[in-house]
Design a protein around this motif. Structure first.
Motif, PDB file in Angstrom:
ATOM      1  N   VAL A 400       0.858  -1.184   0.000  1.00  0.00           N
ATOM      2  CA  VAL A 400       0.000   0.000   0.000  1.00  0.00           C
ATOM      3  C   VAL A 400       0.893   1.232   0.000  1.00  0.00           C
ATOM      4  CG1 VAL A 400      -1.973  -1.105   1.110  1.00  0.00           C
ATOM      5  CG2 VAL A 400      -0.239   0.013   2.527  1.00  0.00           C
ATOM      6  N   GLN A 401       0.446   2.254  -0.709  1.00  0.00           N
ATOM      7  CA  GLN A 401       1.226   3.484  -0.838  1.00  0.00           C
ATOM      8  C   GLN A 401       0.265   4.665  -0.862  1.00  0.00           C
ATOM      9  OE1 GLN A 401       3.678   3.674  -4.405  1.00  0.00           O
ATOM     10  NE2 GLN A 401       5.288   4.676  -3.238  1.00  0.00           N
ATOM     11  N   GLU A 402       0.573   5.700  -0.077  1.00  0.00           N
ATOM     12  CA  GLU A 402      -0.297   6.878   0.016  1.00  0.00           C
ATOM     13  C   GLU A 402      -1.744   6.466   0.263  1.00  0.00           C
ATOM     14  OE1 GLU A 402       0.631  10.292  -2.633  1.00  0.00           O
ATOM     15  OE2 GLU A 402       1.860   8.826  -3.705  1.00  0.00           O
ATOM     16  N   SER A 403      -1.907   5.517   1.174  1.00  0.00           N
ATOM     17  CA  SER A 403      -3.239   4.967   1.461  1.00  0.00           C
ATOM     18  C   SER A 403      -3.456   4.905   2.968  1.00  0.00           C
ATOM     19  CB  SER A 403      -3.385   3.582   0.835  1.00  0.00           C
ATOM     20  OG  SER A 403      -3.314   3.663  -0.578  1.00  0.00           O
ATOM     21  N   PRO A 404      -3.817   6.024   3.595  1.00  0.00           N
ATOM     22  CA  PRO A 404      -3.990   6.049   5.054  1.00  0.00           C
ATOM     23  C   PRO A 404      -5.170   5.208   5.511  1.00  0.00           C
ATOM     24  CG  PRO A 404      -4.735   8.112   4.080  1.00  0.00           C
ATOM     25  CD  PRO A 404      -4.065   7.337   2.979  1.00  0.00           C
ATOM     26  N   HIS A 405      -5.023   4.678   6.736  1.00  0.00           N
ATOM     27  CA  HIS A 405      -6.095   3.959   7.434  1.00  0.00           C
ATOM     28  C   HIS A 405      -6.544   2.702   6.692  1.00  0.00           C
ATOM     29  CE1 HIS A 405      -6.129   7.398  10.061  1.00  0.00           C
ATOM     30  NE2 HIS A 405      -6.378   8.200   9.041  1.00  0.00           N
ATOM     31  N   ALA A 406      -5.623   2.096   5.992  1.00  0.00           N
ATOM     32  CA  ALA A 406      -5.930   0.806   5.369  1.00  0.00           C
ATOM     33  C   ALA A 406      -5.986  -0.279   6.440  1.00  0.00           C
ATOM     34  CB  ALA A 406      -4.886   0.455   4.314  1.00  0.00           C
ATOM     35  N   ARG A 407      -6.781  -1.310   6.168  1.00  0.00           N
ATOM     36  CA  ARG A 407      -6.821  -2.490   7.035  1.00  0.00           C
ATOM     37  C   ARG A 407      -6.327  -3.678   6.225  1.00  0.00           C
ATOM     38  NH1 ARG A 407     -12.451  -4.721   8.728  1.00  0.00           N
ATOM     39  NH2 ARG A 407     -12.032  -6.288   7.123  1.00  0.00           N
ATOM     40  N   ILE A 408      -5.196  -4.240   6.642  1.00  0.00           N
ATOM     41  CA  ILE A 408      -4.581  -5.369   5.939  1.00  0.00           C
ATOM     42  C   ILE A 408      -4.613  -6.548   6.904  1.00  0.00           C
ATOM     43  CG2 ILE A 408      -2.540  -6.173   4.703  1.00  0.00           C
ATOM     44  CD1 ILE A 408      -1.732  -3.228   4.360  1.00  0.00           C
ATOM     45  N   THR A 409      -5.568  -7.443   6.739  1.00  0.00           N
ATOM     46  CA  THR A 409      -5.811  -8.468   7.742  1.00  0.00           C
ATOM     47  C   THR A 409      -6.073  -9.830   7.102  1.00  0.00           C
ATOM     48  OG1 THR A 409      -8.158  -7.843   7.763  1.00  0.00           O
ATOM     49  CG2 THR A 409      -6.746  -6.857   9.434  1.00  0.00           C
ATOM     50  N   GLY A 410      -5.593 -10.860   7.786  1.00  0.00           N
ATOM     51  CA  GLY A 410      -5.953 -12.222   7.423  1.00  0.00           C
ATOM     52  C   GLY A 410      -5.458 -12.695   6.079  1.00  0.00           C
ATOM     53  N   ASN A 411      -4.414 -12.073   5.546  1.00  0.00           N
ATOM     54  CA  ASN A 411      -3.872 -12.479   4.243  1.00  0.00           C
ATOM     55  C   ASN A 411      -2.810 -13.561   4.423  1.00  0.00           C
ATOM     56  OD1 ASN A 411      -5.158 -10.298   2.429  1.00  0.00           O
ATOM     57  ND2 ASN A 411      -4.256  -9.132   4.107  1.00  0.00           N
ATOM     58  N   HIS A 412      -2.656 -14.397   3.417  1.00  0.00           N
ATOM     59  CA  HIS A 412      -1.654 -15.462   3.435  1.00  0.00           C
ATOM     60  C   HIS A 412      -0.732 -15.247   2.241  1.00  0.00           C
ATOM     61  CE1 HIS A 412       0.158 -19.424   3.797  1.00  0.00           C
ATOM     62  NE2 HIS A 412      -0.520 -19.605   4.914  1.00  0.00           N
ATOM     63  N   VAL A 413       0.554 -14.979   2.521  1.00  0.00           N
ATOM     64  CA  VAL A 413       1.518 -14.583   1.498  1.00  0.00           C
ATOM     65  C   VAL A 413       2.679 -15.571   1.527  1.00  0.00           C
ATOM     66  CG1 VAL A 413       3.001 -12.713   0.704  1.00  0.00           C
ATOM     67  CG2 VAL A 413       0.822 -12.175   1.812  1.00  0.00           C
ATOM     68  N   THR A 414       2.987 -16.163   0.374  1.00  0.00           N
ATOM     69  CA  THR A 414       3.970 -17.247   0.314  1.00  0.00           C
ATOM     70  C   THR A 414       4.908 -17.080  -0.872  1.00  0.00           C
ATOM     71  OG1 THR A 414       2.331 -18.766   1.259  1.00  0.00           O
ATOM     72  CG2 THR A 414       4.249 -19.757   0.206  1.00  0.00           C
ATOM     73  N   ASP A 415       6.208 -17.341  -0.636  1.00  0.00           N
ATOM     74  CA  ASP A 415       7.224 -17.412  -1.692  1.00  0.00           C
ATOM     75  C   ASP A 415       7.291 -16.110  -2.498  1.00  0.00           C
ATOM     76  OD1 ASP A 415       9.187 -18.266  -3.381  1.00  0.00           O
ATOM     77  OD2 ASP A 415       8.011 -19.837  -4.350  1.00  0.00           O
ATOM     78  N   ILE A 416       7.716 -15.052  -1.823  1.00  0.00           N
ATOM     79  CA  ILE A 416       7.700 -13.705  -2.396  1.00  0.00           C
ATOM     80  C   ILE A 416       9.129 -13.264  -2.715  1.00  0.00           C
ATOM     81  CG2 ILE A 416       7.035 -11.314  -2.004  1.00  0.00           C
ATOM     82  CD1 ILE A 416       4.701 -13.351  -2.245  1.00  0.00           C
ATOM     83  N   ASP A 417       9.325 -12.761  -3.914  1.00  0.00           N
ATOM     84  CA  ASP A 417      10.621 -12.264  -4.355  1.00  0.00           C
ATOM     85  C   ASP A 417      10.723 -10.780  -3.999  1.00  0.00           C
ATOM     86  OD1 ASP A 417      13.094 -12.088  -5.535  1.00  0.00           O
ATOM     87  OD2 ASP A 417      12.335 -12.060  -7.591  1.00  0.00           O
ATOM     88  N   GLY A 418      10.758 -10.504  -2.691  1.00  0.00           N
ATOM     89  CA  GLY A 418      10.767  -9.135  -2.191  1.00  0.00           C
ATOM     90  C   GLY A 418      10.142  -9.113  -0.818  1.00  0.00           C
ATOM     91  N   ASP A 419       9.520  -7.989  -0.450  1.00  0.00           N
ATOM     92  CA  ASP A 419       8.841  -7.875   0.838  1.00  0.00           C
ATOM     93  C   ASP A 419       7.510  -8.624   0.799  1.00  0.00           C
ATOM     94  OD1 ASP A 419      10.859  -6.138   1.731  1.00  0.00           O
ATOM     95  OD2 ASP A 419       9.796  -4.394   0.918  1.00  0.00           O
ATOM     96  N   GLY A 420       7.203  -9.310   1.895  1.00  0.00           N
ATOM     97  CA  GLY A 420       5.904  -9.973   1.955  1.00  0.00           C
ATOM     98  C   GLY A 420       4.770  -8.974   1.905  1.00  0.00           C
ATOM     99  N   ILE A 421       4.790  -7.997   2.822  1.00  0.00           N
ATOM    100  CA  ILE A 421       3.795  -6.921   2.861  1.00  0.00           C
ATOM    101  C   ILE A 421       4.551  -5.618   3.092  1.00  0.00           C
ATOM    102  CG2 ILE A 421       1.760  -5.977   4.013  1.00  0.00           C
ATOM    103  CD1 ILE A 421       1.058  -8.829   4.889  1.00  0.00           C
TER     104      ILE A 421
END
Length: 540
Positions: A400-421
């Protein structure tokens, strides 16, 4: 078996039946109250694939328009050469199951609800209440190259297009929706668009269904150019593919719009667009492109290998996009632009955009899910599996970028070539909770904004090399709360620490995180005013 299914199943046997017999089994929407049945064969149509049937269709449509209460234009199974557009009048239903209709020259569209020179129509006041059922509509764009859509519907309301196949459109759209409302496009197949060899790629030109507004002649030569948008449009159960790949190219998207600016600068906003349960098997750019939409839903679609982005929600005019849900879609093999992208121009902002329950796999470019310039976004319960950047960049799982008050919940992130979140600059007040990151080559969480709460997330085998962490709190982060997270190093993990607080950050609160297995690499603190307590890092 319902009547519509019966009609489709018996389509090959209807040639010798009467119009009354055929319509006895027709879909309920085909029969207009008080209308008549006009059989093109009774006006001389042959349907043998070689006899020009244009005059017969013209006469039949004239008779249909003269009927009271609308009429059913019956096109029995057969192959019908046509050398001009079919001009449909108000209340007309075209029943064409089993029929193949094709152009014989560089004519205009095969079907439209207006005629050139009829005079301007404002708002939704044109000829509507039109239904098209069945038929293969072949534009033969590979042979006749003049640009034109197959169906053009403008300045009216009440359209149904169902069980239609549209082939080989020359450098345009299968269906053009311009300033229309109450539209249903269901169970249709859009197969291939002809593009001039060597033409530069323009990834917002050849949408299968264009959803656009009455801005000016660059959009559609059908005045009045009064800025009327589209409203209440459903696209459901359709398929986009490109089977004749030696002569045609893939569409740029199932649906979308050009960035043709309105005279006053901003384009009209479309409302109530629902894109549900479609399949994009081939795309030259996007799977679904939501341009200048509000109060809309993109759900349950499957998108395979789009060359740019799977689902793209944007405005090229800085319009405020709001109240849009992107849910339960599957995006596989997205290209350079990423899996799901929500953005706006430097002058525009979005609000209340939800990205929920999607599966994004094998992204081959930027981020799996990317949201920018959006207030109060919800990114919840998504699965992002495998990102790979072609040039070794940071292919984040979720960003997320320039996105205030976002809710990032309950995600499943696997095998990422960089930052997970990643939470980047301008995204203050973000909540990250109950996310799982398994295997990220850089950081599990990369936090580069202020007033972020990262609670109860789980990380395993994140970070690779000096300067990477399960949780990285960047140098411009202020008042970050990091509580109740669980991090375990992977076998041979080379991350610098489980939690890294960078120089320049201020007022970070780190408490009750389970960092067992990291030993002395549990916490690296270079920040100012950090409060840390009860973060065990001994061996498990």
């Amino acid at each position: 078996m319902d009547r519509r299914t019966w009609m489709r199943a018996t389509g090959g046997f209807l040639g010798g039946l009467t119009a009354a017999q055929v319509l006895a089994g027709a879909p309920a929407t085909a029969a207009q109250p008080g209308g008549s049945v006009v059989d093109v064969r009774e006006f001389g149509a042959v349907g043998d694939g070689s006899t020009d049937d244009t005059a017969a269709f013209r006469a039949a449509l004239t008779a249909a328009r003269e009927g009271v209460g609308g009429a059913v234009l019956l096109v029995p199974p057969g192959s019908y050469p046509l050398s001009e557009s079919l001009r449909l009048g108000p209340g007309t239903t075209v029943h064409a199951y089993g029929a193949h209709l094709f152009r014989t020259g560089d004519t205009s569209s095969l079907l439209r609800n207006y005629a050139t020179g009829e005079g301007p129509v404002a708002g939704y006041e044109g000829d509507g209440g039109i239904t098209v059922l069945g038929g293969t509509w072949d534009m033969r764009g590979s042979r006749f190259h003049a640009t034109c859509p197959a169906f053009v519907l403008t300045h009216a309301e009440g359209f149904v297009v169902r069980d239609v196949t549209i082939l080989d459109v020359p450098e345009a759209h299968a269906i053009e929706l311009n300033a229309v409302r109450r539209v249903r496009i269901e169970d249709c197949l859009f197969d291939g668009v002809w593009v001039a060899p060597g033409e530069p790629a323009v990834p917002n030109r050849h949408e299968a269904v264009q959803i656009t507004g009455a801005t000016h002649a660059a959009n559609l030569p059908a005045p009045q150019y009064d800025g009327t948008p589209c409203q209440d449009v459903l696209i459901s159960g359709c398929t986009v593919r490109n089977t004749a790949s030696t002569t045609t190219a893939p569409y740029d998207a199932l649906c979308g719009d050009h960035y043709v600016a309105a005279p006053e600068g901003r384009r009209p906003l479309h409302r109530g667009i629902r894109v549900l349960g479609n399949r994009v098997e081939s795309s030259g750019a996007y799977g679904i492109r939501a341009t200048d939409w509000q109060q809309s839903v993109i759900a349950g679609n499957t998108i395979e290998s789009p060359q740019v982005t799977g689902i793209y929600v944007s405005s090229g005019s800085g319009n405020p996009l709001e109240d849009i849900t992107v849910s339960d879609n599957i995006v596989r093999g997205a290209g350079t632009g990423g899996g799901i992208v929500v953005s706006n121009t430097e002058s525009g902002r979005n609000s209340a955009i939800s990205v929920i329950g999607n599966t994004v796999r094998d992204t081959r470019g930027e981020t799996g899910i990317y949201v920018s310039r959006t207030d109060a976004a919800v990114i919840d319960a998504n699965t992002v599996v495998v990102t790979r950047h072609p040039s070794g960049g940071n292919a984040q799982g979720i960003q997320v970028q320039e996105s205030p008050h976002a809710r990032i919940t309950g995600n499943h992130v696997t095998d990422i070539d960089g930052d997970g979140i990643g939470v980047d600059t301008g995204s203050t007040g973000v909540l990250l909770a109950h996310n799982t990151v398994l295997g990220a080559s850089r950081n599990g969480l990369a936090l580069a904004s202020s007033d972020i709460a990262a609670h109860d997330n789980r990380f395993h085998a994140t970070g690779s090399g000096s300067g990477t962490y399960a949780i990285r709190i960047g140098g411009n982060a202020v008042s970050v709360s990091c509580q109740g997270n669980v991090s375990r190093p992977g076998e041979g993990d080379t991350a610098e620490a489980a939690i890294g607080v960078m120089a320049g950050s201020r007022g970070t609160w780190i408490t009750a995180n389970d960092l067992r297995g990291w030993g002395t690499q549990g916490l690296l603190d270079k920040g100012t005013g950090t409060v840390a307590s009860n973060n065990p890092s001994a061996a498990v």
